[in-house]
Write a protein that holds these residues in place. Structure first.
Motif, short mmCIF file in Angstrom:
data_model
loop_
_atom_site.label_atom_id
_atom_site.label_comp_id
_atom_site.label_asym_id
_atom_site.label_seq_id
_atom_site.Cartn_x
_atom_site.Cartn_y
_atom_site.Cartn_z
N ALA A 2 45.39 21.41 39.48
CA ALA A 2 46.50 22.17 40.04
C ALA A 2 46.03 23.26 40.99
CB ALA A 2 47.32 22.79 38.92
N PRO A 3 46.79 23.51 42.05
CA PRO A 3 46.49 24.65 42.92
C PRO A 3 46.80 25.96 42.23
CG PRO A 3 48.55 23.60 43.58
CD PRO A 3 47.96 22.74 42.49
N LEU A 4 46.15 27.03 42.69
CA LEU A 4 46.35 28.36 42.14
C LEU A 4 46.93 29.28 43.21
CD1 LEU A 4 42.98 28.75 40.23
CD2 LEU A 4 45.23 28.77 39.15
N ILE A 5 47.90 30.09 42.81
CA ILE A 5 48.43 31.12 43.69
C ILE A 5 48.16 32.48 43.05
CG2 ILE A 5 50.22 29.61 44.61
CD1 ILE A 5 52.22 31.20 42.85
N GLY A 6 48.14 33.52 43.88
CA GLY A 6 47.92 34.86 43.36
C GLY A 6 49.17 35.40 42.68
N LEU A 7 48.97 36.10 41.57
CA LEU A 7 50.06 36.70 40.82
C LEU A 7 49.84 38.21 40.73
CD1 LEU A 7 50.25 34.24 37.77
CD2 LEU A 7 51.63 34.17 39.88
N GLY A 8 50.91 38.95 40.82
CA GLY A 8 50.86 40.40 40.64
C GLY A 8 51.64 40.80 39.40
N LEU A 9 51.92 42.10 39.30
CA LEU A 9 52.65 42.62 38.16
C LEU A 9 54.05 43.04 38.59
CD1 LEU A 9 50.00 44.93 36.45
CD2 LEU A 9 50.48 42.52 35.97
N THR A 10 54.99 42.91 37.66
CA THR A 10 56.33 43.44 37.88
C THR A 10 56.30 44.96 37.68
OG1 THR A 10 57.00 43.27 35.56
CG2 THR A 10 57.26 41.30 36.93
N GLU A 11 57.41 45.62 37.95
CA GLU A 11 57.48 47.07 37.78
C GLU A 11 57.25 47.49 36.33
OE1 GLU A 11 61.12 48.55 39.31
OE2 GLU A 11 60.64 48.10 41.40
#
Length: 206
Positions: free
Chosen positions: A72-81
């Motif tokens: 599977a490809p990977l995408i960058g994830l961040g954080l919610t508020e």
């Protein structure tokens, strides 16, 4: 890119992964994803000495786990508020994400990868994560053209209320990887009750 410690992630980081939408909307609630056995949850005491040298930082592009047919490809994830880890888009069942403000897979420290267990279409990218066995191989393609090769050290399942933040997200002295999805009990009112976490460490590269 700015780097922050993984301990900045809140306890309920992967809550968005765990709604169990397939089971909720027509899936078979008796056919839940595989869960790891107790023997798979014992960390290898000799693993520390087996780790390969750390790689320089490089963003990951793809994750492969051959024994459970993940590619599977990977995408960058961040954080919610609120400090939760954003989930990958649920409409693509073969997509995972990595915490891009933290460690990149292969460098010294703890890298985090997360993905859905299911979506409205059925099982998703990490549906079979709980079926992994210690010693399994995880490969991560990196932007620098290299491949970081990890060996699974343990697979554990935690109820959400008992999720061990420091154990999962804490700093490591060697290159380590955590792969996370939903697991534990399932309820139509709340979705999955916990998370499956795979612990792995770098054993090679190419």
């Amino acid at each position: 890119m700015p780097r922050i410690g993984n301990t900045a992630i809140a306890t309920v980081t992967v809550v968005a992964l765990c709604s169990g939408v397939w089971l909720l909307y027509g899936g078979d609630a008796t056919h839940v994803p595989p869960q790891p056995g107790a023997a798979e949850g014992v960390l290898d005491p000799g693993g520390e000495g087996l780790a390969a040298p750390a790689l320089p930082p490089s963003p990951p592009l793809r994750i492969r786990i051959p024994s459970i047919r993940v590619n599977a490809p990977l995408i960058g994830l961040g954080l919610t508020e609120s400090g939760n880890l954003n989930a990958p888009p649920a409409d693509d069942k073969n997509l995972a994400g990595w915490y891009e403000a933290g460690t990149t897979p292969g460098e010294k420290g703890t890298a985090i990868v997360a993905g859905h267990v299911d979506n409205t279409q059925g099982p998703a990218v990490f549906y079979d994560l709980g079926a992994l066995k210690k010693g399994s191989t995880i490969e991560v393609d990196r932007r620098d053209g290299g491949v970081a090769v990890f060996t699974v050290d343990a697979i554990e399942v935690y109820e959400a209320k008992d999720f061990p933040d420091e154990k999962v997200y804490g700093a490591a002295e060697r290159p380590e990887l955590r792969v996370i999805t939903c697991g534990g009990g399932y309820s139509k009112s709340t979705g999955y009750q916990g998370n499956v976490v795979v612990f792995a460490y770098l054993t090679g590269s190419r």
